[in-house]
Design a protein around this motif. Structure first.
Motif, PDB file in Angstrom:
ATOM      1  N   ASN A  28     -21.813   5.037  31.463  1.00  0.00           N
ATOM      2  CA  ASN A  28     -20.823   4.822  32.677  1.00  0.00           C
ATOM      3  C   ASN A  28     -22.075   4.303  33.143  1.00  0.00           C
ATOM      4  O   ASN A  28     -21.270   3.499  34.486  1.00  0.00           O
ATOM      5  N   SER A  29     -22.828   4.227  34.052  1.00  0.00           N
ATOM      6  CA  SER A  29     -23.762   4.439  34.909  1.00  0.00           C
ATOM      7  C   SER A  29     -24.600   2.882  34.764  1.00  0.00           C
ATOM      8  O   SER A  29     -25.142   2.129  35.021  1.00  0.00           O
ATOM      9  N   SER A  30     -23.997   2.268  33.009  1.00  0.00           N
ATOM     10  CA  SER A  30     -25.135   1.331  32.457  1.00  0.00           C
ATOM     11  C   SER A  30     -24.341  -0.065  33.519  1.00  0.00           C
ATOM     12  O   SER A  30     -23.115   0.166  34.222  1.00  0.00           O
ATOM     13  N   ALA A  31     -25.519  -1.090  33.420  1.00  0.00           N
ATOM     14  CA  ALA A  31     -25.172  -2.573  34.197  1.00  0.00           C
ATOM     15  C   ALA A  31     -23.697  -2.907  33.511  1.00  0.00           C
ATOM     16  O   ALA A  31     -23.263  -2.644  32.222  1.00  0.00           O
ATOM     17  N   GLU A  32     -23.159  -3.589  34.237  1.00  0.00           N
ATOM     18  CA  GLU A  32     -21.397  -4.259  33.662  1.00  0.00           C
ATOM     19  C   GLU A  32     -21.595  -4.763  32.572  1.00  0.00           C
ATOM     20  O   GLU A  32     -20.835  -4.524  31.649  1.00  0.00           O
ATOM     21  N   ALA A  33     -22.837  -6.003  32.558  1.00  0.00           N
ATOM     22  CA  ALA A  33     -22.856  -6.795  31.592  1.00  0.00           C
ATOM     23  C   ALA A  33     -23.681  -5.627  29.971  1.00  0.00           C
ATOM     24  O   ALA A  33     -23.361  -6.270  28.832  1.00  0.00           O
ATOM     25  N   ASP A  34     -24.590  -4.958  30.459  1.00  0.00           N
ATOM     26  CA  ASP A  34     -24.804  -4.490  29.397  1.00  0.00           C
ATOM     27  C   ASP A  34     -23.348  -3.282  28.531  1.00  0.00           C
ATOM     28  O   ASP A  34     -22.915  -3.804  27.656  1.00  0.00           O
ATOM     29  N   ALA A  35     -23.097  -2.931  29.571  1.00  0.00           N
ATOM     30  CA  ALA A  35     -21.054  -2.271  29.063  1.00  0.00           C
ATOM     31  C   ALA A  35     -20.769  -3.138  28.450  1.00  0.00           C
ATOM     32  O   ALA A  35     -20.094  -2.790  27.580  1.00  0.00           O
ATOM     33  N   LEU A  36     -20.344  -4.005  28.598  1.00  0.00           N
ATOM     34  CA  LEU A  36     -19.577  -4.834  28.255  1.00  0.00           C
ATOM     35  C   LEU A  36     -20.138  -5.391  27.579  1.00  0.00           C
ATOM     36  O   LEU A  36     -18.941  -5.514  26.459  1.00  0.00           O
ATOM     37  N   ALA A  37     -21.120  -5.952  27.147  1.00  0.00           N
ATOM     38  CA  ALA A  37     -21.154  -5.988  25.913  1.00  0.00           C
ATOM     39  C   ALA A  37     -21.287  -4.909  24.286  1.00  0.00           C
ATOM     40  O   ALA A  37     -21.293  -5.384  23.353  1.00  0.00           O
ATOM     41  N   ALA A  38     -21.171  -3.551  24.955  1.00  0.00           N
ATOM     42  CA  ALA A  38     -21.908  -2.456  24.183  1.00  0.00           C
ATOM     43  C   ALA A  38     -20.320  -2.346  23.092  1.00  0.00           C
ATOM     44  O   ALA A  38     -19.928  -2.442  22.690  1.00  0.00           O
ATOM     45  N   LEU A  39     -19.569  -3.212  24.333  1.00  0.00           N
ATOM     46  CA  LEU A  39     -18.031  -2.761  24.349  1.00  0.00           C
ATOM     47  C   LEU A  39     -17.311  -3.801  23.004  1.00  0.00           C
ATOM     48  O   LEU A  39     -16.619  -3.635  22.376  1.00  0.00           O
ATOM     49  N   ARG A  40     -17.844  -4.725  23.365  1.00  0.00           N
ATOM     50  CA  ARG A  40     -17.362  -6.133  22.969  1.00  0.00           C
ATOM     51  C   ARG A  40     -17.747  -5.704  21.325  1.00  0.00           C
ATOM     52  O   ARG A  40     -17.571  -6.382  20.351  1.00  0.00           O
ATOM     53  N   GLU A  41     -19.198  -5.329  20.657  1.00  0.00           N
ATOM     54  CA  GLU A  41     -19.581  -4.471  19.814  1.00  0.00           C
ATOM     55  C   GLU A  41     -18.346  -3.893  19.041  1.00  0.00           C
ATOM     56  O   GLU A  41     -18.702  -3.222  17.198  1.00  0.00           O
TER      57      GLU A  41
END
Length: 183
Positions: A28-41
């Protein structure tokens, strides 16, 4: 397992609460770019990932999984195609360590004859529907995957698209659960 069920029975039940709040908190608190990259995985659909990203913060893992289910249900045909583009054919997963290799482990011990049959069935399925055969393969044997493609190849395209959506939803749930458990 019926071909439209998202995962083998017992793999995941809605009553479980996998992951921990602390790891979900990190997501929830991770940087938007990091969270988006994880979600795209988890899922290659940019629409799906964008919807989940926009829903942060999530109160708990079941809330995250419910948001995933909603986002999966709302995917257009193009969004589904984008999501499926990241899934390798059954029997030919991405390199070891990739999610698909773990999920398709039921093909690891498959005989050469079964692998060859799966390859032929995959090609026939792709010719018929224009995309890879998608199944929530976690916990399935090679024979069960083969039987599912045999059964589903005769489906009308609209029915098959909805089965694919259901299967994708199951895959996304498993991968999201791992994501917040390992975050």
């Amino acid at each position: 397992m019926s071909p439209s069920s998202p995962c083998p029975s017992g793999e995941f039940s809605g009553g479980e609460t996998p992951g921990t709040f602390a790891s979900l908190s990190r997501f929830n608190s991770s940087a938007e770019a990091d969270a988006l990259a994880a979600l795209r995985e988890v899922c290659a659909s940019s629409a799906w990932a964008g919807r989940l990203l926009a829903g942060r913060p999530y109160a708990d893992t079941p809330s995250l999984l419910a948001a995933s289910d909603t986002a999966t249900a709302e995917l257009t045909a193009d969004d589904l195609a984008e999501a499926m583009s990241a899934h390798p054919p059954i029997g030919r997963p991405a390199p070891p360590g990739a999610a698909s290799a773990r999920e398709q482990s039921g093909m690891t011990e498959a005989s050469d004859a079964l692998r060859a049959e799966m390859h032929r069935l995959n090609l026939a399925y792709q010719r018929r529907f224009g995309h890879v055969f998608l199944i929530c393969a976690t916990g399935l044997t090679g024979e069960q995957m083969r039987d599912a493609v045999r059964e589903r190849i005769g489906n009308p395209p609209a029915r098959e698209r909805e089965i694919v959506r259901t299967q994708l939803g199951g895959i996304n749930r498993i991968r999201l659960t791992r994501l917040v458990a390992d975050a």
